[in-house]
Design a protein around this motif. Structure first.
Motif, PDB file in Angstrom:
ATOM      1  N   ILE A 146       0.846  -1.202   0.000  1.00  0.00           N
ATOM      2  CA  ILE A 146       0.000   0.000   0.000  1.00  0.00           C
ATOM      3  C   ILE A 146       0.880   1.250   0.000  1.00  0.00           C
ATOM      4  N   ASN A 147       1.936   1.230   0.810  1.00  0.00           N
ATOM      5  CA  ASN A 147       2.853   2.377   0.826  1.00  0.00           C
ATOM      6  C   ASN A 147       3.505   2.582  -0.534  1.00  0.00           C
ATOM      7  N   GLN A 148       3.939   1.474  -1.158  1.00  0.00           N
ATOM      8  CA  GLN A 148       4.596   1.583  -2.464  1.00  0.00           C
ATOM      9  C   GLN A 148       3.634   2.079  -3.548  1.00  0.00           C
ATOM     10  N   SER A 149       2.402   1.585  -3.503  1.00  0.00           N
ATOM     11  CA  SER A 149       1.466   1.897  -4.591  1.00  0.00           C
ATOM     12  C   SER A 149       0.788   3.254  -4.433  1.00  0.00           C
ATOM     13  N   PHE A 150       0.583   3.694  -3.190  1.00  0.00           N
ATOM     14  CA  PHE A 150      -0.198   4.924  -2.971  1.00  0.00           C
ATOM     15  C   PHE A 150       0.570   6.017  -2.230  1.00  0.00           C
ATOM     16  N   GLY A 151       1.766   5.694  -1.723  1.00  0.00           N
ATOM     17  CA  GLY A 151       2.551   6.689  -0.987  1.00  0.00           C
ATOM     18  C   GLY A 151       2.457   6.491   0.511  1.00  0.00           C
ATOM     19  N   SER A 152       1.241   6.273   1.014  1.00  0.00           N
ATOM     20  CA  SER A 152       1.050   6.039   2.455  1.00  0.00           C
ATOM     21  C   SER A 152      -0.338   5.439   2.655  1.00  0.00           C
ATOM     22  N   PHE A 153      -0.565   4.945   3.867  1.00  0.00           N
ATOM     23  CA  PHE A 153      -1.882   4.388   4.185  1.00  0.00           C
ATOM     24  C   PHE A 153      -2.948   5.488   4.117  1.00  0.00           C
ATOM     25  N   ASP A 154      -2.621   6.663   4.629  1.00  0.00           N
ATOM     26  CA  ASP A 154      -3.595   7.766   4.598  1.00  0.00           C
ATOM     27  C   ASP A 154      -3.912   8.202   3.169  1.00  0.00           C
ATOM     28  N   ALA A 155      -2.886   8.177   2.313  1.00  0.00           N
ATOM     29  CA  ALA A 155      -3.129   8.535   0.907  1.00  0.00           C
ATOM     30  C   ALA A 155      -4.033   7.499   0.249  1.00  0.00           C
ATOM     31  N   TRP A 156      -3.835   6.213   0.607  1.00  0.00           N
ATOM     32  CA  TRP A 156      -4.734   5.170   0.071  1.00  0.00           C
ATOM     33  C   TRP A 156      -6.169   5.415   0.526  1.00  0.00           C
ATOM     34  N   LYS A 157      -6.326   5.716   1.846  1.00  0.00           N
ATOM     35  CA  LYS A 157      -7.684   5.936   2.366  1.00  0.00           C
ATOM     36  C   LYS A 157      -8.381   7.069   1.614  1.00  0.00           C
ATOM     37  N   GLU A 158      -7.633   8.131   1.383  1.00  0.00           N
ATOM     38  CA  GLU A 158      -8.212   9.282   0.700  1.00  0.00           C
ATOM     39  C   GLU A 158      -8.642   8.917  -0.720  1.00  0.00           C
ATOM     40  N   GLU A 159      -7.769   8.177  -1.404  1.00  0.00           N
ATOM     41  CA  GLU A 159      -8.074   7.789  -2.785  1.00  0.00           C
ATOM     42  C   GLU A 159      -9.261   6.809  -2.843  1.00  0.00           C
ATOM     43  N   MET A 160      -9.295   5.898  -1.875  1.00  0.00           N
ATOM     44  CA  MET A 160     -10.377   4.912  -1.812  1.00  0.00           C
ATOM     45  C   MET A 160     -11.700   5.617  -1.505  1.00  0.00           C
ATOM     46  N   LYS A 161     -11.663   6.544  -0.549  1.00  0.00           N
ATOM     47  CA  LYS A 161     -12.880   7.265  -0.180  1.00  0.00           C
ATOM     48  C   LYS A 161     -13.382   8.094  -1.369  1.00  0.00           C
ATOM     49  N   ASN A 162     -12.443   8.723  -2.053  1.00  0.00           N
ATOM     50  CA  ASN A 162     -12.825   9.544  -3.197  1.00  0.00           C
ATOM     51  C   ASN A 162     -13.464   8.701  -4.309  1.00  0.00           C
ATOM     52  N   ALA A 163     -12.895   7.512  -4.538  1.00  0.00           N
ATOM     53  CA  ALA A 163     -13.477   6.615  -5.556  1.00  0.00           C
ATOM     54  C   ALA A 163     -14.898   6.231  -5.160  1.00  0.00           C
ATOM     55  N   ALA A 164     -15.096   5.920  -3.877  1.00  0.00           N
ATOM     56  CA  ALA A 164     -16.420   5.485  -3.410  1.00  0.00           C
ATOM     57  C   ALA A 164     -17.424   6.636  -3.437  1.00  0.00           C
ATOM     58  N   LEU A 165     -16.941   7.840  -3.136  1.00  0.00           N
ATOM     59  CA  LEU A 165     -17.828   9.013  -3.139  1.00  0.00           C
ATOM     60  C   LEU A 165     -18.247   9.398  -4.547  1.00  0.00           C
ATOM     61  N   THR A 166     -17.348   9.201  -5.503  1.00  0.00           N
ATOM     62  CA  THR A 166     -17.608   9.669  -6.857  1.00  0.00           C
ATOM     63  C   THR A 166     -18.173   8.575  -7.758  1.00  0.00           C
ATOM     64  N   GLN A 167     -18.401   7.370  -7.194  1.00  0.00           N
ATOM     65  CA  GLN A 167     -19.107   6.336  -7.963  1.00  0.00           C
ATOM     66  C   GLN A 167     -20.543   6.827  -8.127  1.00  0.00           C
ATOM     67  N   PHE A 168     -20.895   7.242  -9.329  1.00  0.00           N
ATOM     68  CA  PHE A 168     -22.217   7.827  -9.555  1.00  0.00           C
ATOM     69  C   PHE A 168     -23.260   6.723  -9.589  1.00  0.00           C
ATOM     70  N   GLY A 169     -24.278   6.837  -8.736  1.00  0.00           N
ATOM     71  CA  GLY A 169     -25.306   5.807  -8.675  1.00  0.00           C
ATOM     72  C   GLY A 169     -24.818   4.616  -7.883  1.00  0.00           C
ATOM     73  N   SER A 170     -25.306   3.424  -8.251  1.00  0.00           N
ATOM     74  CA  SER A 170     -25.026   2.225  -7.473  1.00  0.00           C
ATOM     75  C   SER A 170     -23.754   1.550  -7.947  1.00  0.00           C
ATOM     76  N   GLY A 171     -22.993   1.026  -7.004  1.00  0.00           N
ATOM     77  CA  GLY A 171     -21.777   0.315  -7.381  1.00  0.00           C
ATOM     78  C   GLY A 171     -20.856   0.122  -6.200  1.00  0.00           C
ATOM     79  N   TYR A 172     -19.581  -0.019  -6.524  1.00  0.00           N
ATOM     80  CA  TYR A 172     -18.577  -0.354  -5.509  1.00  0.00           C
ATOM     81  C   TYR A 172     -17.268   0.373  -5.799  1.00  0.00           C
ATOM     82  N   ALA A 173     -16.450   0.541  -4.743  1.00  0.00           N
ATOM     83  CA  ALA A 173     -15.043   0.913  -4.916  1.00  0.00           C
ATOM     84  C   ALA A 173     -14.208  -0.246  -4.387  1.00  0.00           C
ATOM     85  N   TRP A 174     -13.116  -0.517  -5.082  1.00  0.00           N
ATOM     86  CA  TRP A 174     -12.316  -1.728  -4.826  1.00  0.00           C
ATOM     87  C   TRP A 174     -10.849  -1.408  -4.609  1.00  0.00           C
ATOM     88  N   LEU A 175     -10.201  -2.229  -3.792  1.00  0.00           N
ATOM     89  CA  LEU A 175      -8.742  -2.325  -3.782  1.00  0.00           C
ATOM     90  C   LEU A 175      -8.424  -3.663  -4.419  1.00  0.00           C
TER      91      LEU A 175
END
Ligand code: MN3
Length: 209
Positions: free
Chosen positions: A109-138
């Motif tokens: 996670i650190n290698q791919s996203f920079g840090s755990f907090d950066a991953w959380k932010e990116e994951m949350k943003n993906a889930a927030l911006t999924q328009f309508g019904s769906g999922y965000a994934w790691l």
């Protein structure tokens, strides 16, 4: 080959009240016992006339949709996807004090996203911006890199990654009883009920296979 049919409702791996106050007993009850049960029942009904498909696993059905009879490709995509996605979603939650990954997964996670907090932010943003019904994934992608995906409805990322590791359900039924329209608040609380031991186990197996 092992017969998979009929598919069964997998019991929740924890009690219905265990994720409270983040996710209520009522939400989990409806989500697991009604929504997931319906996907299981529909999938069984669709596949019933096709005994040649009764030894196919969920993953095989989803990866080889194009080999299915034309008239059941979309219903199988929706309903096998609904079963696959919900089983993984429920299995990736728990009430543990461990709120961060450790070991090889933490390093990745650190290698791919920079840090755990950066991953959380990116994951949350993906889930927030999924328009309508769906999922965000790691997911574990090619070359050992971890990536975030968004999918619509009951689509899965199975065909475009090595292994799905973790997902968050952003269909309204996943949070509306508890949070109404406050998807961001649901997501903040979902991070606290991730079963990191389970995600680490899936990652370690996928990486070594
Ligand atoms: Mn759902």
């Amino acid at each position: 080959m092992k017969k998979n049919y009929p598919f069964h409702l997998q019991p929740l791996p924890y009690r219905y009240d265990v994720l409270m106050p983040h996710i209520s007993e009522q939400t989990l009850g409806f989500h697991h016992d009604k929504h997931l049960q319906t996907y299981v029942d529909n999938l069984n009904k669709i596949l019933e006339p096709y005994p040649e498909l009764h030894d196919w696993s969920l993953e095989k059905l989803l990866l080889k949709l194009a080999q299915l009879p034309d008239n059941i490709q979309i219903p199988v995509k929706n309903n096998a996807g609904g079963v696959y996605n919900h089983e993984l979603y429920f299995n990736c939650m728990t009430n543990s004090d461990k709120h961060e990954p450790e070991g090889a997964l933490a390093d990745a996670i650190n290698q791919s996203f920079g840090s755990f907090d950066a991953w959380k932010e990116e994951m949350k943003n993906a889930a927030l911006t999924q328009f309508g019904s769906g999922y965000a994934w790691l997911v574990l992608g090619e070359g050992g890199k971890l990536c975030i995906h968004k999918t619509l409805n009951q689509d899965t990322p199975l065909s475009c990654c090595v292994k799905p590791l973790l997902l968050v359900d952003v269909w309204e039924h996943a949070y509306y009883l508890d949070y109404q329209n406050r998807r961001a608040e649901y997501l903040d609380n979902w991070f606290d009920v991730i079963d990191w031991n389970k995600v680490e186990e899936t990652y370690n197996q996928a990486k070594n296979s």
